[in-house]
Design an enzyme around this catalytic site. Structure first.
Site, PDB file in Angstrom:
ATOM      1  NE  ARG A   1      -1.254   2.162   3.101  1.00 38.80           N
ATOM      2  CZ  ARG A   1      -0.374   2.966   3.652  1.00 38.80           C
ATOM      3  NH1 ARG A   1       0.116   4.009   2.978  1.00 38.80           N
ATOM      4  NH2 ARG A   1       0.073   2.760   4.883  1.00 38.80           N
TER       5      ARG A   1
ATOM      6  CD1 TRP B   1      14.287   7.569   8.607  1.00 38.65           C
ATOM      7  CD2 TRP B   1      13.931   5.466   7.939  1.00 38.65           C
ATOM      8  NE1 TRP B   1      14.994   6.746   9.446  1.00 38.65           N
ATOM      9  CE2 TRP B   1      14.794   5.436   9.055  1.00 38.65           C
ATOM     10  CE3 TRP B   1      13.571   4.255   7.337  1.00 38.65           C
ATOM     11  CZ2 TRP B   1      15.293   4.257   9.588  1.00 38.65           C
ATOM     12  CZ3 TRP B   1      14.069   3.077   7.864  1.00 38.65           C
ATOM     13  CH2 TRP B   1      14.917   3.079   8.982  1.00 38.65           C
TER      14      TRP B   1
ATOM     15  CG  LEU C   1       3.173  15.153   4.906  1.00 39.27           C
ATOM     16  CD1 LEU C   1       3.797  15.683   6.194  1.00 39.27           C
ATOM     17  CD2 LEU C   1       3.775  13.807   4.552  1.00 39.27           C
TER      18      LEU C   1
ATOM     19  CD  GLU D   1       3.062   9.634   4.907  1.00 34.26           C
ATOM     20  OE1 GLU D   1       3.155  10.862   4.958  1.00 34.26           O
ATOM     21  OE2 GLU D   1       3.502   8.949   3.970  1.00 34.26           O
TER      22      GLU D   1
ATOM     23  CG  PHE E   1       2.995  21.657  16.790  1.00 31.49           C
ATOM     24  CD1 PHE E   1       3.488  20.383  16.556  1.00 31.49           C
ATOM     25  CD2 PHE E   1       1.648  21.888  16.581  1.00 31.49           C
ATOM     26  CE1 PHE E   1       2.652  19.368  16.126  1.00 31.49           C
ATOM     27  CE2 PHE E   1       0.811  20.876  16.152  1.00 31.49           C
ATOM     28  CZ  PHE E   1       1.311  19.611  15.927  1.00 31.49           C
TER      29      PHE E   1
ATOM     30  CB  THR F   1       4.641  10.334  15.715  1.00 32.74           C
ATOM     31  OG1 THR F   1       4.489  11.646  16.284  1.00 32.74           O
ATOM     32  CG2 THR F   1       6.001  10.223  15.048  1.00 32.74           C
TER      33      THR F   1
ATOM     34  CD  GLU G   1      16.204  18.110   5.764  1.00 37.33           C
ATOM     35  OE1 GLU G   1      16.031  18.791   4.733  1.00 37.33           O
ATOM     36  OE2 GLU G   1      16.773  18.541   6.796  1.00 37.33           O
TER      37      GLU G   1
ATOM     38  N   GLY H   1      -1.092 -17.775  19.748  1.00 36.68           N
ATOM     39  CA  GLY H   1      -0.023 -18.351  20.543  1.00 36.68           C
ATOM     40  C   GLY H   1       1.303 -18.311  19.810  1.00 36.68           C
TER      41      GLY H   1
END
Length: 388
Positions: A94, A166, A243, A367, A387, A369, A137, A343
Site C-alpha cells: 500500500r 526514510w 501529507l 506520515e 508545537f 507520529t 531528513e 499463541g
C-alpha cells in the site's frame, strides 16, 4: 456452529455498486499478485516494486483519485477501499501506491506547472515512472520546518544541497519531489534522480515494512533548471497538504492490515482445538474477538465518514488526524491481540499476523507520529498550539 464472520453491521450496504466493484478488483489483484509471495518478500527484504507498479498502473490504481493526465478520477471512498485491500496484503505494498499517488503525483498535480504535469503524471499513472517524496531528513522528521536542505539561486538555475532519509521508493524512483529551504521560504522541486550530484542508497536491515523499498537521497550541489521548481508550492503548507492526502489513505489502509489479522484469527480460533474444544468456544477468546471486531467496525465507519466528507469537498486536516490516530492505533492493538490468540503460531511467517503487526509499528510513526496527531487535534480543541 455457524460460520465465522466479521460483518456485524452490514457495512457493505453503505457502499455504492461502483465502490464495491473497485474493491473487488483490487482484492483479486492482491489475491493473485501479493498474498502468495509477500511472506517471502518480507523475509528476504525485497519486493518487485517496478513490476508491481506497472500492474497497479494497468488497473488505474496509481493516482487514482486525481483527474486528468491518465489518472482515473475515482472517488475518495473508492481510493480508500483500494488502500484497505492493498494493505490487507501488506503495508509496504500500500505504501508503494500511496507514496506514488498521494505524495509524489499529488504534489506535481496540485503544485506543478503544466509542463511538469505533462512530463511526469502520465508515465507515473501507468507505473512506467516511479516517484518519491523527499521531506524527512536525518535530523528533522516531525519538525519539517527545521529542514536543513537548502536551495539557492545561481543565475536562472537552482542548486540543491542536503539529504533526505526514510524515503519510500527512493532507490527505484525516477523522480523525487524534494522540499528545500530557499531564501523566500520552503519550496518544492521535481528532481529527476539521474541528475548529476544525486545519489540514493537503500536502507537495509529494517525490521518493519520489509516488503517496501526505502532509501536515502543525498543532494550534493545538484544543479536544476528553473523549470524544476514547482511554481505553486510556496511555504510549508504545500508539503503538509500532501501529507494530508497520504494520511487519508493510511486511515483506510490500517483497517486492511487489521482485517487480515482478524479474519486469520477467526479461522484459527474456530479450527484450533485445546482442552477438547475450539479456541473460539472459550469466553476469554470470544471477549477478545468481540472487542477487536467492534473497534474494527468503528474504524471503518470513521474512515467512510471521512471519505464522504472528502468527496463533498469538506475534509479538514485535523479530521484526517483523528482518523490516522484512531485507526492505526486500534489496528496495532488488534494485531497484538490476535497474536495472543494464535499463541506461538502468531510469530510464524506462515501466518500474516506478526508481519502486519511489525508493519503497523512503522505506520504508527510515518506520515505523522501519534503524538503529532494528538497535538493537531489538541490545537483544534483548545485553539492553542503546543508545537512551539
Amino acid at each position: 456452529m455457524s460460520a465465522p464472520t466479521l460483518d456485524l453491521l452490514d457495512l457493505d450496504s453503505s457502499l455504492g455498486e461502483e465502490e464495491r466493484q473497485i474493491r473487488a478488483v483490487v482484492r483479486r489483484l492482491v489475491d493473485d499478485r501479493v498474498r502468495p509471495y509477500v511472506a517471502d518478500w518480507y523475509e528476504r527484504g525485497e519486493v518487485p516494486a517496478r513490476e508491481l507498479a506497472r500492474e497497479f498502473g494497468r488497473l488505474g490504481l496509481l493516482g487514482m483519485h486525481l483527474t486528468g493526465y491518465g489518472c482515473a478520477g475515482s472517488s475518495a471512498v473508492a481510493y480508500g477501499l483500494a488502500c484497505l485491500e492493498l494493505e490487507a496484503g501488506d503495508s509496504g505494498v500500500r505504501s508503494l501506491v500511496s507514496v506514488q499517488g498521494s505524495l509524489a503525483m499529488y504534489a506535481i498535480w496540485r503544485y506543478g506547472s503544466e509542463e511538469q504535469k505533462q512530463r511526469w503524471l502520465p508515465p507515473m499513472a501507468t507505473g512506467e515512472a516511479i516517484g518519491c517524496f523527499g521531506l524527512t531528513e536525518p535530523d528533522h522528521g516531525s519538525d519539517p520546518a527545521s529542514m536543513a536542505t537548502r536551495a539557492r539561486r545561481d543565475g536562472t538555475d537552482w542548486v540543491l544541497t542536503g539529504g533526505k532519509t526514510w524515503i519510500t521508493n527512493a532507490p527505484v524512483a525516477d523522480v523525487a519531489v524534494i522540499w528545500a529551504r530557499a531564501e523566500e521560504g520552503v519550496r518544492g522541486f521535481a528532481v529527476p534522480l539521474d541528475t548529476a550530484g544525486v545519489t540514493t542508497r537503500e536502507i537495509r536491515r529494517k525490521m518493519s515494512l520489509r516488503a517496501s523499498v526505502t532509501g536515502e537521497i543525498v543532494l550534493d550541489d545538484v544543479r536544476l533548471p528553473a523549470d524544476a521548481l514547482l511554481p505553486e508550492a510556496a511555504g510549508l503548507r504545500a508539503p503538509l497538504s500532501c501529507l494530508t492526502e497520504a494520511r487519508f489513505g493510511i486511515v483506510w489502509g490500517a483497517l486492511g492490515a487489521a482485517r487480515e489479522c482478524l479474519e486469520t484469527t477467526l479461522r484459527y480460533a474456530t479450527t484450533r482445538t485445546q482442552f477438547g474444544r475450539p479456541l473460539a468456544g472459550f469466553q476469554l477468546t470470544q471477549a477478545k474477538l468481540a472487542d477487536m471486531a467492534v473497534e474494527w467496525q468503528k474504524g471503518y465507519l470513521l474512515a467512510l465518514h471521512l471519505g464522504r466528507l472528502a468527496d463533498a469537498g469538506g475534509l479538514r486536516p485535523e479530521q484526517v488526524s483523528v482518523g490516522k490516530l484512531n485507526n492505526v492505533r486500534e489496528a496495532l492493538a488488534i494485531a497484538r491481540q490476535c497474536r495472543t490468540i494464535l499463541g506461538a503460531n502468531g510469530v510464524s511467517g506462515e501466518y500474516p499476523v506478526m508481519r502486519h503487526g511489525d508493519n503497523l509499528e512503522s505506520v504508527l510513526t510515518y506520515e505523522g507520529t501519534s503524538e503529532i496527531h494528538q497535538l493537531v487535534i489538541g490545537q483544534k480543541l483548545t485553539g492553542v498550539s503546543a508545537f512551539t
